[in-house]
Design an enzyme around this catalytic site. Sequence first.
Site, PDB file in Angstrom:
ATOM      1  N   ASP A   1      -5.798   1.307 -27.032  1.00 28.52           N
ATOM      2  CA  ASP A   1      -4.811   2.353 -26.769  1.00 28.52           C
ATOM      3  C   ASP A   1      -4.199   2.270 -25.371  1.00 28.52           C
ATOM      4  O   ASP A   1      -4.912   2.077 -24.384  1.00 28.52           O
ATOM      5  CB  ASP A   1      -5.466   3.743 -26.907  1.00 28.52           C
ATOM      6  CG  ASP A   1      -5.979   4.016 -28.312  1.00 28.52           C
ATOM      7  OD1 ASP A   1      -5.728   3.197 -29.214  1.00 28.52           O
ATOM      8  OD2 ASP A   1      -6.623   5.063 -28.500  1.00 28.52           O
TER       9      ASP A   1
ATOM     10  N   PRO B   1      -8.154   7.996 -43.279  1.00 36.56           N
ATOM     11  CA  PRO B   1      -9.039   9.025 -42.731  1.00 36.56           C
ATOM     12  C   PRO B   1      -8.436   9.681 -41.491  1.00 36.56           C
ATOM     13  O   PRO B   1      -7.677   9.059 -40.754  1.00 36.56           O
ATOM     14  CB  PRO B   1     -10.308   8.250 -42.328  1.00 36.56           C
ATOM     15  CG  PRO B   1     -10.170   6.880 -42.909  1.00 36.56           C
ATOM     16  CD  PRO B   1      -8.699   6.638 -43.062  1.00 36.56           C
TER      17      PRO B   1
ATOM     18  N   GLY C   1     -11.408  -2.736 -38.226  1.00 34.87           N
ATOM     19  CA  GLY C   1     -10.243  -2.402 -37.407  1.00 34.87           C
ATOM     20  C   GLY C   1     -10.649  -2.157 -35.972  1.00 34.87           C
ATOM     21  O   GLY C   1     -11.832  -1.982 -35.671  1.00 34.87           O
TER      22      GLY C   1
ATOM     23  N   THR D   1      -9.030  -0.415 -31.988  1.00 30.19           N
ATOM     24  CA  THR D   1      -7.961   0.246 -31.229  1.00 30.19           C
ATOM     25  C   THR D   1      -7.880  -0.401 -29.850  1.00 30.19           C
ATOM     26  O   THR D   1      -8.899  -0.871 -29.323  1.00 30.19           O
ATOM     27  CB  THR D   1      -8.246   1.759 -31.042  1.00 30.19           C
ATOM     28  OG1 THR D   1      -9.558   1.906 -30.504  1.00 30.19           O
ATOM     29  CG2 THR D   1      -8.133   2.524 -32.340  1.00 30.19           C
TER      30      THR D   1
ATOM     31  N   ILE E   1     -17.951   3.451 -40.275  1.00 29.47           N
ATOM     32  CA  ILE E   1     -17.483   3.742 -41.637  1.00 29.47           C
ATOM     33  C   ILE E   1     -17.877   2.604 -42.575  1.00 29.47           C
ATOM     34  O   ILE E   1     -18.293   2.829 -43.716  1.00 29.47           O
ATOM     35  CB  ILE E   1     -15.953   3.985 -41.643  1.00 29.47           C
ATOM     36  CG1 ILE E   1     -15.632   5.270 -40.859  1.00 29.47           C
ATOM     37  CG2 ILE E   1     -15.409   4.074 -43.061  1.00 29.47           C
ATOM     38  CD1 ILE E   1     -14.145   5.557 -40.680  1.00 29.47           C
TER      39      ILE E   1
ATOM     40  N   TYR F   1      -1.485   0.467 -32.976  1.00 31.03           N
ATOM     41  CA  TYR F   1      -2.361   0.907 -34.074  1.00 31.03           C
ATOM     42  C   TYR F   1      -1.548   1.625 -35.166  1.00 31.03           C
ATOM     43  O   TYR F   1      -1.742   1.361 -36.361  1.00 31.03           O
ATOM     44  CB  TYR F   1      -3.416   1.834 -33.489  1.00 31.03           C
ATOM     45  CG  TYR F   1      -4.516   2.297 -34.413  1.00 31.03           C
ATOM     46  CD1 TYR F   1      -5.591   1.454 -34.734  1.00 31.03           C
ATOM     47  CD2 TYR F   1      -4.515   3.589 -34.935  1.00 31.03           C
ATOM     48  CE1 TYR F   1      -6.621   1.904 -35.549  1.00 31.03           C
ATOM     49  CE2 TYR F   1      -5.545   4.044 -35.750  1.00 31.03           C
ATOM     50  CZ  TYR F   1      -6.600   3.196 -36.051  1.00 31.03           C
ATOM     51  OH  TYR F   1      -7.620   3.647 -36.859  1.00 31.03           O
TER      52      TYR F   1
ATOM     53  N   TYR G   1     -10.081  12.107 -38.163  1.00 31.34           N
ATOM     54  CA  TYR G   1     -11.117  11.766 -37.169  1.00 31.34           C
ATOM     55  C   TYR G   1     -12.514  11.882 -37.776  1.00 31.34           C
ATOM     56  O   TYR G   1     -12.886  12.923 -38.318  1.00 31.34           O
ATOM     57  CB  TYR G   1     -10.955  12.662 -35.938  1.00 31.34           C
ATOM     58  CG  TYR G   1      -9.717  12.271 -35.150  1.00 31.34           C
ATOM     59  CD1 TYR G   1      -9.796  11.400 -34.075  1.00 31.34           C
ATOM     60  CD2 TYR G   1      -8.449  12.728 -35.534  1.00 31.34           C
ATOM     61  CE1 TYR G   1      -8.657  11.008 -33.379  1.00 31.34           C
ATOM     62  CE2 TYR G   1      -7.304  12.356 -34.847  1.00 31.34           C
ATOM     63  CZ  TYR G   1      -7.421  11.489 -33.771  1.00 31.34           C
ATOM     64  OH  TYR G   1      -6.281  11.098 -33.101  1.00 31.34           O
ATOM     65  N   VAL G   2     -13.249  10.776 -37.698  1.00 30.01           N
ATOM     66  CA  VAL G   2     -14.567  10.683 -38.323  1.00 30.01           C
ATOM     67  C   VAL G   2     -15.605  10.436 -37.225  1.00 30.01           C
ATOM     68  O   VAL G   2     -15.333   9.710 -36.260  1.00 30.01           O
ATOM     69  CB  VAL G   2     -14.590   9.506 -39.340  1.00 30.01           C
ATOM     70  CG1 VAL G   2     -15.952   9.391 -40.014  1.00 30.01           C
ATOM     71  CG2 VAL G   2     -13.488   9.685 -40.388  1.00 30.01           C
TER      72      VAL G   2
ATOM     73  N   GLY H   1     -19.812  -1.660 -38.671  1.00 30.95           N
ATOM     74  CA  GLY H   1     -19.284  -0.487 -37.965  1.00 30.95           C
ATOM     75  C   GLY H   1     -19.672   0.818 -38.648  1.00 30.95           C
ATOM     76  O   GLY H   1     -20.353   0.823 -39.681  1.00 30.95           O
TER      77      GLY H   1
HETATM   78  P1  NDP Z   1     -16.122   0.670 -35.802  1.00 30.84           P
HETATM   79  O1  NDP Z   1     -15.590   0.270 -34.462  1.00 30.84           O
HETATM   80  O2  NDP Z   1     -17.381   1.429 -35.870  1.00 30.84           O
HETATM   81  O3  NDP Z   1     -16.231  -0.617 -36.756  1.00 30.84           O
HETATM   82  C1  NDP Z   1     -15.233  -1.593 -36.818  1.00 30.84           C
HETATM   83  C2  NDP Z   1     -15.772  -2.789 -37.564  1.00 30.84           C
HETATM   84  O4  NDP Z   1     -14.764  -3.794 -37.633  1.00 30.84           O
HETATM   85  C3  NDP Z   1     -16.993  -3.448 -36.894  1.00 30.84           C
HETATM   86  O5  NDP Z   1     -17.877  -3.904 -37.868  1.00 30.84           O
HETATM   87  C4  NDP Z   1     -16.341  -4.611 -36.153  1.00 30.84           C
HETATM   88  O6  NDP Z   1     -17.206  -5.686 -35.883  1.00 30.84           O
HETATM   89  C5  NDP Z   1     -15.316  -5.031 -37.195  1.00 30.84           C
HETATM   90  N1  NDP Z   1     -14.297  -5.882 -36.594  1.00 30.84           N
HETATM   91  C6  NDP Z   1     -13.400  -5.565 -35.636  1.00 30.84           C
HETATM   92  N2  NDP Z   1     -12.655  -6.628 -35.340  1.00 30.84           N
HETATM   93  C7  NDP Z   1     -13.077  -7.658 -36.133  1.00 30.84           C
HETATM   94  C8  NDP Z   1     -12.706  -9.013 -36.269  1.00 30.84           C
HETATM   95  N3  NDP Z   1     -11.720  -9.573 -35.565  1.00 30.84           N
HETATM   96  N4  NDP Z   1     -13.370  -9.778 -37.177  1.00 30.84           N
HETATM   97  C9  NDP Z   1     -14.372  -9.252 -37.900  1.00 30.84           C
HETATM   98  N5  NDP Z   1     -14.774  -7.962 -37.820  1.00 30.84           N
HETATM   99  C10 NDP Z   1     -14.136  -7.177 -36.927  1.00 30.84           C
HETATM  100  O7  NDP Z   1     -14.929   1.501 -36.469  1.00 30.84           O
HETATM  101  P2  NDP Z   1     -14.970   2.638 -37.608  1.00 30.84           P
HETATM  102  O8  NDP Z   1     -16.089   2.421 -38.531  1.00 30.84           O
HETATM  103  O9  NDP Z   1     -14.832   3.942 -36.930  1.00 30.84           O
HETATM  104  O10 NDP Z   1     -13.571   2.349 -38.337  1.00 30.84           O
HETATM  105  C11 NDP Z   1     -13.477   1.625 -39.563  1.00 30.84           C
HETATM  106  C12 NDP Z   1     -12.026   1.646 -40.029  1.00 30.84           C
HETATM  107  O11 NDP Z   1     -11.602   2.984 -40.200  1.00 30.84           O
HETATM  108  C13 NDP Z   1     -11.058   1.007 -39.025  1.00 30.84           C
HETATM  109  O12 NDP Z   1     -10.064   0.294 -39.712  1.00 30.84           O
HETATM  110  C14 NDP Z   1     -10.463   2.203 -38.323  1.00 30.84           C
HETATM  111  O13 NDP Z   1      -9.193   1.907 -37.797  1.00 30.84           O
HETATM  112  C15 NDP Z   1     -10.409   3.202 -39.466  1.00 30.84           C
HETATM  113  N6  NDP Z   1     -10.358   4.595 -39.050  1.00 30.84           N
HETATM  114  C16 NDP Z   1     -11.386   5.136 -38.306  1.00 30.84           C
HETATM  115  C17 NDP Z   1     -11.337   6.468 -37.947  1.00 30.84           C
HETATM  116  C18 NDP Z   1     -12.440   7.115 -37.172  1.00 30.84           C
HETATM  117  O14 NDP Z   1     -12.291   8.301 -36.859  1.00 30.84           O
HETATM  118  N7  NDP Z   1     -13.530   6.460 -36.872  1.00 30.84           N
HETATM  119  C19 NDP Z   1     -10.197   7.310 -38.312  1.00 30.84           C
HETATM  120  C20 NDP Z   1      -9.199   6.633 -39.106  1.00 30.84           C
HETATM  121  C21 NDP Z   1      -9.288   5.326 -39.452  1.00 30.84           C
HETATM  122  P3  NDP Z   1     -17.940  -5.791 -34.452  1.00 30.84           P
HETATM  123  O15 NDP Z   1     -19.051  -4.807 -34.542  1.00 30.84           O
HETATM  124  O16 NDP Z   1     -18.359  -7.208 -34.383  1.00 30.84           O
HETATM  125  O17 NDP Z   1     -16.939  -5.398 -33.414  1.00 30.84           O
END
Ligand code: NDP
Length: 250
Positions: A97, A186, A93, A95, A19, A156, A188-189, A17
Amino acid sequence: MDLGLSGKVAVVTGGTGGIGTAICKRLAAEGCVVATNYRSEEKAAALEAAMAEKGWKIGLYLCDITDAGQCEKMAQQVEADLGPVAVLVNNAGITRDTTFRKMTADKWHAVIDTNLNSAYNVTRPLINGMLERQFGRIVNISSINGQKGQLGQTNYSAAKAGLHGFTMALAQEVARKGITVNTVSPGYVATEMVMAVPQEIRNQIIAQIPVSRLGEPDEIAQLIAFLASEQAGFITGADISINGGHHMGC
Ligand code: NDP
């Protein structure tokens, strides 16, 4: 500053993902041997290629973090392939919503399982090794919306607030054994998660952020690298906000 991370094995969940990729790259740049889980072969290959462009390797492990058995297998395989795990970043993680009156049990459980129960699943098989070696750095990625609540996100916000409860309790249990446990929250990123929000709403969010912009994934990653370092040994049980001033205080 040398963070003393050279050669340390780091597990980052959700490395495919936005981050997560930044965290994998930053830790690799600091000399860590990095491993992550994946679910999609395509995303895993893209991450591997992005890392290889910089000359870094990454250990890739097929694992759904909502499944405790798969997490245990991943932990054993990482340690067999790469060595003892010193750093764990619980980052993956999702969402789902909707307002609470429309919240289905599926949406509730998916978010609690992925954002909170996964911390148990992934950390539990790694903690005993850290305790035996008397060293560990665990960072749990929460959110501004776990600190202040957010309408449309009862699932969430509950999961992310719960994650910090986990941080504080575990931090107390393992503090004397050289292990720190911290939360990073964090705001909003600029990742796909946020860029998928319609531009008009995104602009309204940015208008509420004192520094007038979204965060960059590498800004989050740099904080995590510091928390993973030897130098951060006196920081534990903390919830560190990184949100451009969007929410101040706890
Ligand atoms: P992304 O949606 O870009 O990445 C999420 C990652 O989690 C992906 O690699 C996804 O894999 C993986 N994932 C989700 N569900 C599972 C699962 N059941 N098993 C294994 N892997 C899983 O999100 P972000 O990078 O934006 O967010 C990263 C973290 O930061 C999260 O916890 C998010 O809640 C938190 N966050 C993000 C913010 C933002 O503004 N972006 C703000 C505050 C917190 P796959 O690609 O296979 O779905």
